[in-house]
Write a protein that holds these residues in place. Structure first.
Motif, PDB file in Angstrom:
ATOM      1  N   LEU A  19       2.155   0.721 -16.201  1.00  0.00           N
ATOM      2  CA  LEU A  19       2.180  -0.750 -16.008  1.00  0.00           C
ATOM      3  C   LEU A  19       0.819  -1.202 -15.847  1.00  0.00           C
ATOM      4  CD1 LEU A  19       3.685  -3.560 -15.795  1.00  0.00           C
ATOM      5  CD2 LEU A  19       3.701  -2.942 -13.375  1.00  0.00           C
ATOM      6  N   VAL A  20       0.517  -2.001 -16.676  1.00  0.00           N
ATOM      7  CA  VAL A  20      -0.824  -2.675 -16.732  1.00  0.00           C
ATOM      8  C   VAL A  20      -0.998  -4.044 -16.326  1.00  0.00           C
ATOM      9  CG1 VAL A  20      -3.230  -3.169 -17.859  1.00  0.00           C
ATOM     10  CG2 VAL A  20      -1.854  -1.116 -18.417  1.00  0.00           C
ATOM     11  N   THR A  21      -1.759  -4.244 -15.191  1.00  0.00           N
ATOM     12  CA  THR A  21      -1.285  -5.688 -14.483  1.00  0.00           C
ATOM     13  C   THR A  21      -2.772  -6.383 -13.832  1.00  0.00           C
ATOM     14  OG1 THR A  21      -0.208  -7.051 -12.969  1.00  0.00           O
ATOM     15  CG2 THR A  21      -0.765  -4.800 -11.964  1.00  0.00           C
ATOM     16  N   CYS A  22      -2.619  -7.716 -13.920  1.00  0.00           N
ATOM     17  CA  CYS A  22      -4.076  -8.174 -13.459  1.00  0.00           C
ATOM     18  C   CYS A  22      -3.473  -9.383 -12.671  1.00  0.00           C
ATOM     19  CB  CYS A  22      -5.130  -8.705 -14.118  1.00  0.00           C
ATOM     20  SG  CYS A  22      -4.864  -9.742 -15.437  1.00  0.00           S
ATOM     21  N   ASP A  23      -1.891  -9.515 -12.276  1.00  0.00           N
ATOM     22  CA  ASP A  23      -1.484 -10.436 -11.584  1.00  0.00           C
ATOM     23  C   ASP A  23      -1.636 -10.490 -10.137  1.00  0.00           C
ATOM     24  OD1 ASP A  23       0.490 -12.212 -10.507  1.00  0.00           O
ATOM     25  OD2 ASP A  23       1.988 -11.803 -11.757  1.00  0.00           O
ATOM     26  N   PRO A  24      -2.374 -11.471  -9.606  1.00  0.00           N
ATOM     27  CA  PRO A  24      -2.672 -11.494  -8.299  1.00  0.00           C
ATOM     28  C   PRO A  24      -1.424 -11.387  -7.121  1.00  0.00           C
ATOM     29  CG  PRO A  24      -4.076 -13.364  -9.227  1.00  0.00           C
ATOM     30  CD  PRO A  24      -2.881 -12.863 -10.252  1.00  0.00           C
ATOM     31  N   ALA A  25      -0.223 -11.792  -7.730  1.00  0.00           N
ATOM     32  CA  ALA A  25       0.841 -11.639  -6.903  1.00  0.00           C
ATOM     33  C   ALA A  25       1.193 -10.092  -6.907  1.00  0.00           C
ATOM     34  CB  ALA A  25       2.038 -12.534  -7.526  1.00  0.00           C
ATOM     35  N   ASN A  26       1.076  -9.551  -7.906  1.00  0.00           N
ATOM     36  CA  ASN A  26       1.430  -8.158  -8.130  1.00  0.00           C
ATOM     37  C   ASN A  26       0.343  -7.407  -7.202  1.00  0.00           C
ATOM     38  OD1 ASN A  26       3.805  -8.348  -9.744  1.00  0.00           O
ATOM     39  ND2 ASN A  26       2.649  -7.833 -11.544  1.00  0.00           N
ATOM     40  N   ILE A  27      -0.692  -7.675  -7.346  1.00  0.00           N
ATOM     41  CA  ILE A  27      -1.986  -7.085  -6.598  1.00  0.00           C
ATOM     42  C   ILE A  27      -1.775  -7.186  -5.022  1.00  0.00           C
ATOM     43  CG2 ILE A  27      -4.453  -6.946  -6.529  1.00  0.00           C
ATOM     44  CD1 ILE A  27      -4.463  -7.715  -9.279  1.00  0.00           C
ATOM     45  N   ASN A  28      -1.498  -8.565  -4.662  1.00  0.00           N
ATOM     46  CA  ASN A  28      -1.435  -8.579  -3.312  1.00  0.00           C
ATOM     47  C   ASN A  28      -0.286  -7.606  -2.684  1.00  0.00           C
ATOM     48  OD1 ASN A  28      -1.765 -10.028  -0.784  1.00  0.00           O
ATOM     49  ND2 ASN A  28      -0.018 -11.245  -1.304  1.00  0.00           N
ATOM     50  N   HIS A  29       1.007  -7.671  -3.287  1.00  0.00           N
ATOM     51  CA  HIS A  29       2.112  -6.924  -3.013  1.00  0.00           C
ATOM     52  C   HIS A  29       1.763  -5.403  -3.138  1.00  0.00           C
ATOM     53  CE1 HIS A  29       6.363  -5.864  -2.323  1.00  0.00           C
ATOM     54  NE2 HIS A  29       6.218  -4.817  -3.224  1.00  0.00           N
ATOM     55  N   ILE A  30       1.066  -4.829  -4.066  1.00  0.00           N
ATOM     56  CA  ILE A  30       0.528  -3.513  -4.183  1.00  0.00           C
ATOM     57  C   ILE A  30      -0.512  -3.035  -3.166  1.00  0.00           C
ATOM     58  CG2 ILE A  30      -0.468  -1.804  -5.643  1.00  0.00           C
ATOM     59  CD1 ILE A  30       0.719  -3.220  -8.085  1.00  0.00           C
ATOM     60  N   PHE A  31      -1.377  -3.972  -2.913  1.00  0.00           N
ATOM     61  CA  PHE A  31      -2.425  -3.665  -2.044  1.00  0.00           C
ATOM     62  C   PHE A  31      -2.306  -3.869  -0.419  1.00  0.00           C
ATOM     63  CE2 PHE A  31      -4.502  -2.820  -6.151  1.00  0.00           C
ATOM     64  CZ  PHE A  31      -5.406  -2.083  -6.032  1.00  0.00           C
ATOM     65  N   ASN A  32      -1.496  -4.878  -0.284  1.00  0.00           N
ATOM     66  CA  ASN A  32      -1.378  -5.416   0.938  1.00  0.00           C
ATOM     67  C   ASN A  32       0.166  -5.536   1.483  1.00  0.00           C
ATOM     68  OD1 ASN A  32      -3.825  -6.646   1.796  1.00  0.00           O
ATOM     69  ND2 ASN A  32      -3.783  -7.779   0.188  1.00  0.00           N
ATOM     70  N   THR A  33       1.063  -6.018   0.962  1.00  0.00           N
ATOM     71  CA  THR A  33       2.541  -6.414   1.492  1.00  0.00           C
ATOM     72  C   THR A  33       2.887  -5.147   1.671  1.00  0.00           C
ATOM     73  OG1 THR A  33       2.294  -8.539   0.520  1.00  0.00           O
ATOM     74  CG2 THR A  33       4.657  -7.497   1.187  1.00  0.00           C
ATOM     75  N   ASN A  34       3.136  -3.998   0.567  1.00  0.00           N
ATOM     76  CA  ASN A  34       3.839  -2.900   0.659  1.00  0.00           C
ATOM     77  C   ASN A  34       2.905  -1.768   0.285  1.00  0.00           C
ATOM     78  OD1 ASN A  34       5.978  -1.217   1.062  1.00  0.00           O
ATOM     79  ND2 ASN A  34       7.027  -1.549  -0.877  1.00  0.00           N
ATOM     80  N   PHE A  35       1.795  -1.720   0.955  1.00  0.00           N
ATOM     81  CA  PHE A  35       0.504  -0.626   0.622  1.00  0.00           C
ATOM     82  C   PHE A  35       1.196   0.850   0.534  1.00  0.00           C
ATOM     83  CE2 PHE A  35      -2.362   2.199   2.819  1.00  0.00           C
ATOM     84  CZ  PHE A  35      -3.405   2.296   1.831  1.00  0.00           C
ATOM     85  N   ILE A  36       1.923   1.055   1.576  1.00  0.00           N
ATOM     86  CA  ILE A  36       2.434   2.524   1.535  1.00  0.00           C
ATOM     87  C   ILE A  36       3.384   3.054   0.566  1.00  0.00           C
ATOM     88  CG2 ILE A  36       4.885   1.858   2.688  1.00  0.00           C
ATOM     89  CD1 ILE A  36       4.093   4.111   4.973  1.00  0.00           C
ATOM     90  N   ASN A  37       3.831   2.004  -0.252  1.00  0.00           N
ATOM     91  CA  ASN A  37       4.525   2.526  -1.305  1.00  0.00           C
ATOM     92  C   ASN A  37       3.588   2.710  -2.648  1.00  0.00           C
ATOM     93  OD1 ASN A  37       7.210   3.030  -2.463  1.00  0.00           O
ATOM     94  ND2 ASN A  37       6.975   1.223  -4.075  1.00  0.00           N
ATOM     95  N   TYR A  38       2.419   2.629  -2.451  1.00  0.00           N
ATOM     96  CA  TYR A  38       1.369   2.635  -3.595  1.00  0.00           C
ATOM     97  C   TYR A  38       0.206   3.272  -3.579  1.00  0.00           C
ATOM     98  CZ  TYR A  38       4.706  -0.852  -5.535  1.00  0.00           C
ATOM     99  OH  TYR A  38       6.060  -1.619  -5.782  1.00  0.00           O
ATOM    100  N   PRO A  39       0.567   4.753  -3.220  1.00  0.00           N
ATOM    101  CA  PRO A  39      -0.807   5.409  -2.834  1.00  0.00           C
ATOM    102  C   PRO A  39      -1.751   5.668  -4.325  1.00  0.00           C
ATOM    103  CG  PRO A  39       1.067   7.013  -3.047  1.00  0.00           C
ATOM    104  CD  PRO A  39       1.621   5.443  -3.099  1.00  0.00           C
ATOM    105  N   LYS A  40      -2.572   6.300  -4.077  1.00  0.00           N
ATOM    106  CA  LYS A  40      -3.388   6.611  -5.266  1.00  0.00           C
ATOM    107  C   LYS A  40      -2.549   7.558  -6.278  1.00  0.00           C
ATOM    108  CE  LYS A  40      -7.614   5.421  -4.591  1.00  0.00           C
ATOM    109  NZ  LYS A  40      -8.572   4.529  -5.104  1.00  0.00           N
ATOM    110  N   GLY A  41      -1.706   8.663  -5.684  1.00  0.00           N
ATOM    111  CA  GLY A  41      -0.741   9.319  -6.270  1.00  0.00           C
ATOM    112  C   GLY A  41      -1.506  10.762  -6.716  1.00  0.00           C
ATOM    113  N   GLU A  42      -0.575  11.628  -7.095  1.00  0.00           N
ATOM    114  CA  GLU A  42      -0.926  12.886  -7.266  1.00  0.00           C
ATOM    115  C   GLU A  42      -1.760  13.201  -8.535  1.00  0.00           C
ATOM    116  OE1 GLU A  42       2.260  15.533  -7.540  1.00  0.00           O
ATOM    117  OE2 GLU A  42       2.896  15.214  -5.295  1.00  0.00           O
ATOM    118  N   GLU A  43      -1.499  12.256  -9.598  1.00  0.00           N
ATOM    119  CA  GLU A  43      -1.820  12.337 -10.986  1.00  0.00           C
ATOM    120  C   GLU A  43      -3.332  11.924 -10.707  1.00  0.00           C
ATOM    121  OE1 GLU A  43      -1.497  10.959 -15.650  1.00  0.00           O
ATOM    122  OE2 GLU A  43       0.289  10.894 -14.091  1.00  0.00           O
ATOM    123  N   PHE A  44      -3.693  10.899 -10.059  1.00  0.00           N
ATOM    124  CA  PHE A  44      -4.994  10.428  -9.755  1.00  0.00           C
ATOM    125  C   PHE A  44      -5.836  11.329  -9.182  1.00  0.00           C
ATOM    126  CE2 PHE A  44      -8.146   8.533  -7.244  1.00  0.00           C
ATOM    127  CZ  PHE A  44      -8.925   7.378  -8.034  1.00  0.00           C
TER     128      PHE A  44
END
Length: 499
Positions: free
Chosen positions: A81-106
């Protein structure tokens, strides 16, 4: 009964049919930005546009409404999923930060270079490393050491070098000069050593070359299925071969710096390595060396590449926007800073327009053009996209600065005024909209340090020199994790006349 078609002929016929189908599909859709083919997904379109991936990707995101789902080949684990939507980014980086780690592949993509350092870590390991780094960088002694060493580097080495180059009136690569400056400055802050790569004879810095090669190889890992680059690594060919060689060079440089610091009993004038060595004295030597290697490598990458890239794009933008340069010069004169041999931290803090111009440059040309996130649990993002475990998310920072829905109809203009309020103060923009220093719990710890360093360099240079980009020089992004210029920035430097 005799078969009318043998197995090899059947396979050949099916393959010919598939190729003909794909060709017709490509021909009919050749003017589309993104085509999803059977079996192989969107990979052919990506590979055919990889030479200008930043601008092509921006066009795709813009046409898709700030987000789109990239479909990789079947069974490749390359759905993104490629995104630059500020609402998505705020959710991913702030609101639900714990659900979006760097991840094993990164972590796997970057492990050869960054190991288990702070940039490449999640969870408790990341939390502990960040706490330690924050304590060191925020400490008064480090701030004093940082500003003292930065001022010395700018006024005792960089400005005299530019003055010599201006006297010769020869063409120089400004990007190379900035990367040499930030390499020396970062080595001083992190390792407590000065490689003196700004010497007039421009010595070859093998670590810097190795880091550039490594970043290019890691970029390739983002554009092909994981099995492909792992096979290349196993075969030791192409970019993976370059990466293996680059890592050996970087590891050797870091190991020597650690050994030298240990021999001096860890003493330093305030550099970070001395503090980290003190923390690892009770550990096994091999374990301690690995921790020190991964930590210092992450700090070197963050300090050298990002600031060097930011300064390069800034001066290119200035060369195309003389009115902005004039306003910066006027601001320096207003505070009587245009010819001072050393500017204090407090004086740099008064330079509102210069700060705004740097923010505007970072908006259009962020040093890290994409961020990579994984997904722990399935959920629906604010933008309407459903994400699930195993899906990768690419935050397209480069594209965000070019979205009219985010920055307005004039988003493609270099306009520092957008960062200044009616009262003449810096205007705050939320970090999920201006992502150059990351966002939320992973906001860059060196943000303030970077701004001080950039303002010190810019103020010292433009108050003394005209920087003219060579006519006809082609400026375009390099295919790398860091937004360097592919062809460097060729300029001529001339001293300003004294009024």
């Amino acid at each position: 009964m005799v078969l009318w078609l043998s197995t090899p002929e059947l396979i050949l016929s099916l393959l010919s049919f598939l190729l003909l189908y794909l060709y017709r599909r490509w021909y009919n859709n050749r003017h589309e930005l993104l085509v999803n083919y059977p079996l192989i997904g969107m990979l052919p379109t990506l590979l055919s546009n990889v030479h200008h991936i930043h601008d092509w990707g921006t066009d795709v995101v813009r046409a898709s409404g700030c987000s789109f789902m990239f479909k990789g080949p079947w069974f490749s684990s390359m759905d993104i999923l490629v995104t630059c939507d500020p609402a998505n980014i705020n959710h991913i980086f702030n609101t639900n930060f714990i659900n979006y780690p760097k991840g094993e592949e990164f972590s796997e993509i970057f492990f050869d270079v960054l190991g288990a350092g702070i940039v490449n870590s999640d969870g408790e390991s990341w939390r502990l490393q960040r706490k330690k780094a924050h304590g060191l960088i925020a400490h008064h002694d480090f701030r004093v050491f940082f500003f003292k060493s930065t001022s010395a580097k700018v006024y005792s080495e960089f400005i005299p070098l530019l003055r010599r180059l201006a006297g010769r009136e020869e063409v120089v690569d400004l990007q190379d000069l900035f990367l040499r400056f930030t390499f020396d400055a970062t080595c001083q802050l992190v390792l407590g050593v000065n490689p003196r790569s700004l010497s007039p004879d421009f010595p070859t810095i093998h670590f810097s070359k190795a880091m550039d090669d490594a970043m290019s190889a890691i970029f390739l890992r983002h554009t092909v299925p994981q099995r492909w680059w792992k096979l290349m690594r196993w075969l030791d060919v192409g970019e993976e071969k370059r990466l293996t060689r680059a890592r050996k060079v970087m590891d050797r440089f870091i190991a020597q710096a650690i050994e030298q610091k240990r021999e001096s009993c860890g003493n330093g004038d305030g550099d970070l390595l001395a503090s980290y060595i003190e923390d690892t004295r009770s550990m096994d030597v091999q374990e301690a060396n690995q921790i020190l290697r991964d930590t210092t490598m992450s700090l070197m990458l963050a300090g050298r590449d990002t600031t060097g890239a930011a300064l390069t794009w800034f001066f290119w933008l200035l060369s195309n926007n003389k009115e902005v340069e004039d306003k910066i010069l006027e601001e320096l004169k207003h505070y009587s800073l245009e010819k001072k041999e050393a500017i204090s931290n407090e004086e740099l803090g008064k330079l509102v327009y210069l700060h705004a111009a740097l923010c505007e440059s970072l908006r259009l040309y962020p040093p890290v053009p994409v961020e990579h996130k994984g997904v722990v649990k399935e959920e629906l993002l604010p933008g309407g996209d459903k994400v699930r475990p195993g899906l990768k998310i690419l935050i397209f920072t480069y594209a965000m600065g070019r979205m009219k829905g985010v920055w307005g109809e004039d988003c493609m203009e270099f306009k520092p005024e957008r960062w200044i309020s009616e009262k003449g103060r810096l205007r705050h923009e939320p970090s999920f909209k201006f992502l150059s220093f990351n966002c939320g719990p992973r906001t860059c710890l060196g943000k303030e340090v970077a701004f001080v360093q950039m303002k010190a360099v810019v103020a010292a240079i433009i108050s003394r020199f005209h920087v003219h980009v060579v006519e006809g020089h082609i400026v375009e992004p390099k295919l790398s994790i860091i937004l360097h210029m592919k062809n460097g920035l060729l300029v001529k430097i001339r001293e300003r006349s004294i009024n």
